[in-house]
Design a protein around this motif. Structure first.
Motif, short mmCIF file in Angstrom:
data_model
loop_
_atom_site.label_atom_id
_atom_site.label_comp_id
_atom_site.label_asym_id
_atom_site.label_seq_id
_atom_site.Cartn_x
_atom_site.Cartn_y
_atom_site.Cartn_z
N LYS A 196 37.86 42.36 48.62
CA LYS A 196 37.43 42.14 47.24
C LYS A 196 36.30 43.11 46.95
O LYS A 196 35.52 43.45 47.84
CB LYS A 196 36.92 40.70 47.07
CG LYS A 196 37.99 39.65 46.96
CD LYS A 196 37.36 38.28 46.82
CE LYS A 196 36.50 38.17 45.57
NZ LYS A 196 35.90 36.82 45.42
N SER B 9 33.54 42.62 45.40
CA SER B 9 32.24 42.02 45.68
C SER B 9 31.92 42.00 47.17
O SER B 9 30.77 42.18 47.58
CB SER B 9 32.18 40.60 45.12
OG SER B 9 33.18 39.78 45.70
N SER C 80 30.72 41.26 39.58
CA SER C 80 30.98 41.63 40.98
C SER C 80 29.67 41.73 41.75
O SER C 80 29.57 41.30 42.91
CB SER C 80 31.72 42.97 41.05
OG SER C 80 33.01 42.86 40.51
N GLU D 149 28.31 38.26 42.51
CA GLU D 149 29.01 37.65 43.65
C GLU D 149 28.50 38.24 44.97
O GLU D 149 28.32 37.52 45.95
CB GLU D 149 30.51 37.88 43.54
CG GLU D 149 31.21 37.01 42.51
CD GLU D 149 32.72 37.24 42.51
OE1 GLU D 149 33.28 37.52 43.59
OE2 GLU D 149 33.33 37.15 41.44
#
Length: 247
Positions: free
Chosen positions: A15, A17, A55, A58
């Motif tokens: 991901k 993040s 993002s 996170e």
């Protein structure tokens, strides 16, 4: 037909993040970020990394979960390290098993309305007991430990004066964290005297049965306590920064 390769772990796409969090952690470990304890803002980091705020948010949350950084509303984000000054400032940001931010969030949600309810429902006995607590707290030779105990009793009695059983139960959950936090900050310069003045103003509003004023004074008392904490942490961080530069 796909060939089976034993021992090979399939590559999973990270991901965004998670990738950002990994790079941030690496930069923190190398001293690139947080060299002075303070961490860049979410907005600045998002711009530097060329990613969206969500993002980056996170990624920062992941670092906080890992215990690499700690965040406090109105204070900032800090990199945790083992230096003495950092340990002191991070200690001020905690209240037992919860953070000072979490404690203040709940106190803001609970105490102003509690003071208003107490102003409406208090009895002569409530006033007598609250006055007795503040009289004892005003003693010139009172110890910090005794003041914290009386501080807790004062707020607990206001909760009792609401005559709302659910409210009383809620405050009983808050009180132990309030005590732990107070024990850490009570020796800040003028803390006891200024806290006592705030308590007196809250009591005056409750005596007058002025619900709006009681709510206003309880909120102002919390706002002062929060600002005082921010000021003290900033002093500690400035001192830590100067110490590092002098080495």
């Amino acid at each position: 037909m796909a060939t089976e390769n034993k021992g090979v772990i399939p590559v999973k796409q990270l991901k965004l993040s998670d990738a950002v969090a990994a790079q941030l952690e690496s930069l923190i470990r190398s001293g690139h970020f947080g060299a002075e304890g303070k961490f860049p803002s979410e907005r600045d980091l998002a711009e530097q990394f060329g990613v969206g705020r969500s993002s980056m948010r996170e990624a920062i949350s992941k670092l906080e979960t890992l215990g690499i950084i700690v965040r406090s509303h109105g204070v900032g984000t800090f990199v945790l390290d083992s230096s003495e000054q950092s340990q002191i400032s991070m200690s001020l940001l905690s209240a037992g098993e919860v953070t000072a931010l979490e404690l203040f969030n709940v106190r803001y949600a609970v105490e102003p309305d509690g003071a208003a309810m107490a102003a409406n429902r208090r009895t002569a006995k409530d006033i007598q007991e609250l006055k007795a607590i503040l009289k004892e707290a005003a003693a010139p030779d009172i110890s910090a430990k005794d003041f914290v105990k009386l501080d807790s009793e004062f707020h607990s009695l206001i909760a009792e004066a609401t005559r709302n059983r659910l409210f009383i139960q809620i405050y009983k959950q808050v009180a132990p964290h309030h005590v732990i936090y107070s024990e850490k900050v009570i020796l800040i310069q003028n803390r006891m005297a200024l806290a006592h003045q705030g308590h007196l103003r809250i009591l005056e509003a409750i005596i007058a049965q002025d619900e709006k004023l009681a709510k206003k004074e309880a909120y102002a008392h919390l706002k002062w306590a929060e600002k005082d904490l921010v000021k003290e942490i900033n002093k500690l961080e400035e001192k830590k920064s100067k110490n590092k530069k002098s080495k």
